[in-house]
Design a protein around this motif. Structure first.
Motif, PDB file in Angstrom:
ATOM      1  N   THR A  94       0.853  -1.190   0.000  1.00 43.92           N
ATOM      2  CA  THR A  94       0.000   0.000   0.000  1.00 43.92           C
ATOM      3  C   THR A  94       0.885   1.234   0.000  1.00 43.92           C
ATOM      4  OG1 THR A  94      -1.730  -1.169   1.226  1.00 43.92           O
ATOM      5  CG2 THR A  94      -1.784   1.238   1.299  1.00 43.92           C
ATOM      6  N   ALA A  95       0.633   2.125  -0.945  1.00 47.52           N
ATOM      7  CA  ALA A  95       1.372   3.387  -0.989  1.00 47.52           C
ATOM      8  C   ALA A  95       0.938   4.241   0.205  1.00 47.52           C
ATOM      9  CB  ALA A  95       1.099   4.114  -2.297  1.00 47.52           C
ATOM     10  N   ILE A  96       1.900   4.837   0.865  1.00 43.52           N
ATOM     11  CA  ILE A  96       1.634   5.648   2.044  1.00 43.52           C
ATOM     12  C   ILE A  96       1.670   7.127   1.653  1.00 43.52           C
ATOM     13  CG2 ILE A  96       2.429   6.244   4.370  1.00 43.52           C
ATOM     14  CD1 ILE A  96       1.431   3.316   4.024  1.00 43.52           C
ATOM     15  N   SER A  97       0.667   7.862   2.120  1.00 40.89           N
ATOM     16  CA  SER A  97       0.604   9.305   1.867  1.00 40.89           C
ATOM     17  C   SER A  97       0.009   9.991   3.093  1.00 40.89           C
ATOM     18  CB  SER A  97      -0.252   9.593   0.638  1.00 40.89           C
ATOM     19  OG  SER A  97      -1.628   9.397   0.952  1.00 40.89           O
ATOM     20  N   ARG A  98      -0.190  11.287   2.988  1.00 37.60           N
ATOM     21  CA  ARG A  98      -0.807  12.040   4.086  1.00 37.60           C
ATOM     22  C   ARG A  98      -2.235  11.568   4.350  1.00 37.60           C
ATOM     23  NH1 ARG A  98      -0.570  18.165   3.410  1.00 37.60           N
ATOM     24  NH2 ARG A  98      -1.139  18.016   5.584  1.00 37.60           N
ATOM     25  N   GLU A  99      -2.872  10.984   3.346  1.00 42.49           N
ATOM     26  CA  GLU A  99      -4.260  10.536   3.490  1.00 42.49           C
ATOM     27  C   GLU A  99      -4.375   9.144   4.094  1.00 42.49           C
ATOM     28  OE1 GLU A  99      -7.005  11.678   0.159  1.00 42.49           O
ATOM     29  OE2 GLU A  99      -5.073  11.868  -0.875  1.00 42.49           O
ATOM     30  N   SER A 100      -3.269   8.443   4.243  1.00 42.54           N
ATOM     31  CA  SER A 100      -3.296   7.073   4.757  1.00 42.54           C
ATOM     32  C   SER A 100      -3.775   7.057   6.202  1.00 42.54           C
ATOM     33  CB  SER A 100      -1.912   6.444   4.666  1.00 42.54           C
ATOM     34  OG  SER A 100      -1.481   6.377   3.330  1.00 42.54           O
ATOM     35  N   ARG A 101      -4.477   5.998   6.552  1.00 46.92           N
ATOM     36  CA  ARG A 101      -5.031   5.836   7.899  1.00 46.92           C
ATOM     37  C   ARG A 101      -4.840   4.397   8.374  1.00 46.92           C
ATOM     38  NH1 ARG A 101      -4.861  10.533   7.493  1.00 46.92           N
ATOM     39  NH2 ARG A 101      -6.529  12.060   7.570  1.00 46.92           N
ATOM     40  N   LEU A 102      -4.840   4.256   9.686  1.00 43.40           N
ATOM     41  CA  LEU A 102      -4.947   2.932  10.306  1.00 43.40           C
ATOM     42  C   LEU A 102      -6.408   2.723  10.645  1.00 43.40           C
ATOM     43  CD1 LEU A 102      -2.077   2.509  12.930  1.00 43.40           C
ATOM     44  CD2 LEU A 102      -2.245   1.546  10.643  1.00 43.40           C
ATOM     45  N   VAL A 103      -6.910   1.565  10.310  1.00 43.10           N
ATOM     46  CA  VAL A 103      -8.278   1.202  10.664  1.00 43.10           C
ATOM     47  C   VAL A 103      -8.172  -0.022  11.563  1.00 43.10           C
ATOM     48  CG1 VAL A 103     -10.561   0.544   9.823  1.00 43.10           C
ATOM     49  CG2 VAL A 103      -9.096   2.042   8.422  1.00 43.10           C
ATOM     50  N   ILE A 115      -5.335  -2.406   9.980  1.00 43.75           N
ATOM     51  CA  ILE A 115      -4.798  -2.461   8.627  1.00 43.75           C
ATOM     52  C   ILE A 115      -4.561  -1.043   8.131  1.00 43.75           C
ATOM     53  CG2 ILE A 115      -5.829  -4.698   8.055  1.00 43.75           C
ATOM     54  CD1 ILE A 115      -7.964  -3.141   6.438  1.00 43.75           C
ATOM     55  N   ILE A 116      -3.688  -0.932   7.156  1.00 43.28           N
ATOM     56  CA  ILE A 116      -3.383   0.365   6.563  1.00 43.28           C
ATOM     57  C   ILE A 116      -4.326   0.585   5.384  1.00 43.28           C
ATOM     58  CG2 ILE A 116      -1.645   1.739   5.360  1.00 43.28           C
ATOM     59  CD1 ILE A 116       0.480  -0.010   6.821  1.00 43.28           C
ATOM     60  N   ALA A 117      -4.996   1.728   5.384  1.00 42.06           N
ATOM     61  CA  ALA A 117      -5.829   2.138   4.245  1.00 42.06           C
ATOM     62  C   ALA A 117      -5.118   3.294   3.559  1.00 42.06           C
ATOM     63  CB  ALA A 117      -7.210   2.578   4.721  1.00 42.06           C
TER      64      ALA A 117
END
Length: 176
Positions: A94-103, A115-117
Motif C-alpha cells: 500500500t502506498a503511504i501518503s498524508r491521506e493514509s489511515r490505520l483502521v 490495517i493500513i488504508a
C-alpha cells in the motif's frame, strides 16, 4: 512515516463521520465505510471497524515476521499489530501518503489489529449499486472477501469482512 495531518482535521473528520452515520441511520440506509487499500476499493461494516487514525510517525518493526506485518503501534495505550492488507492479499504494498489511515478492528473480535488504508472514501450504501454476479461459489476468493458491487460510475467495490479476516489462520500467523 510522517504524520502531517493536524489534530483538528482528524476531529473534524470524526465529527463529519458521526454526523453522516446518524443521517444514514435516520434514512434507513445500510451505510458502510469505504476504504481504498492499494488500488482497490473496499466496503467494511461500520460495526467491524474500531478506531480510524492517521498513520503514526513510527511503527515498531517486529523481527522474523512476514513482510506484510508492519509492526506494532500504541493506540490509546494498547499495543496493536499493523498489517498491510494489500500486501497480505498478494496485491503489492500500500502506498503511504498524508491521506493514509490505520483502521483498527472492533474490540469485540478480541484481536488488537489494524490495517493500513491508502485513504478513506467516506460512507457508501449498496442500495444504488449493482451486485456483480459471481462465477462460481466463494472458492475462487479468499474467505474474507464478500460480494462485489459496481457503483453508478462503474467502479468496483468489494466487501471486506474484518470478522473473517481476523479468524483467518494465515492472517493471524504473522511469524515466518
Amino acid at each position: 512515516m510522517m504524520n502531517h495531518a493536524p489534530r483538528l482535521s482528524l476531529r473534524e473528520f470524526q465529527a463529519r463521520l458521526n454526523e453522516r452515520l446518524e443521517q444514514a441511520a435516520d434514512a434507513g440506509i445500510d451505510a458502510r465505510l469505504g476504504l481504498e487499500i492499494g488500488a482497490e476499493r473496499w466496503l467494511v461494516e461500520l460495526a467491524d471497524a474500531g478506531e480510524i487514525v492517521p498513520l503514526p510517525e513510527r511503527i515498531v518493526a517486529v523481527p522474523l515476521t512476514h513482510p506484510w506485518f508492519k509492526g506494532l503501534v500504541s493506540l490509546r495505550g494498547a499495543l496493536v499489530g499493523v498489517s498491510d492488507f494489500s500486501e497480505f492479499a498478494g496485491h503489492g504494498r500500500t502506498a503511504i501518503s498524508r491521506e493514509s489511515r490505520l483502521v483498527s478492528f472492533a474490540s469485540r473480535f478480541g484481536v488488537n489489529a489494524a490495517i493500513i488504508a491508502s485513504r478513506m472514501l467516506g460512507l457508501h450504501g449498496t442500495e444504488a449499486m449493482t451486485r456483480e454476479e459471481s462465477h462460481g461459489e466463494n472458492g475462487d476468493r479468499a474467505p474474507w472477501v464478500g460480494a462485489t458491487w459496481i457503483d453508478t460510475e462503474g467502479r468496483r467495490w468489494r466487501e471486506l469482512s474484518f470478522e473473517r479476516l481476523c479468524s483467518d489462520p494465515g492472517f493471524l500467523a504473522i511469524g515466518r
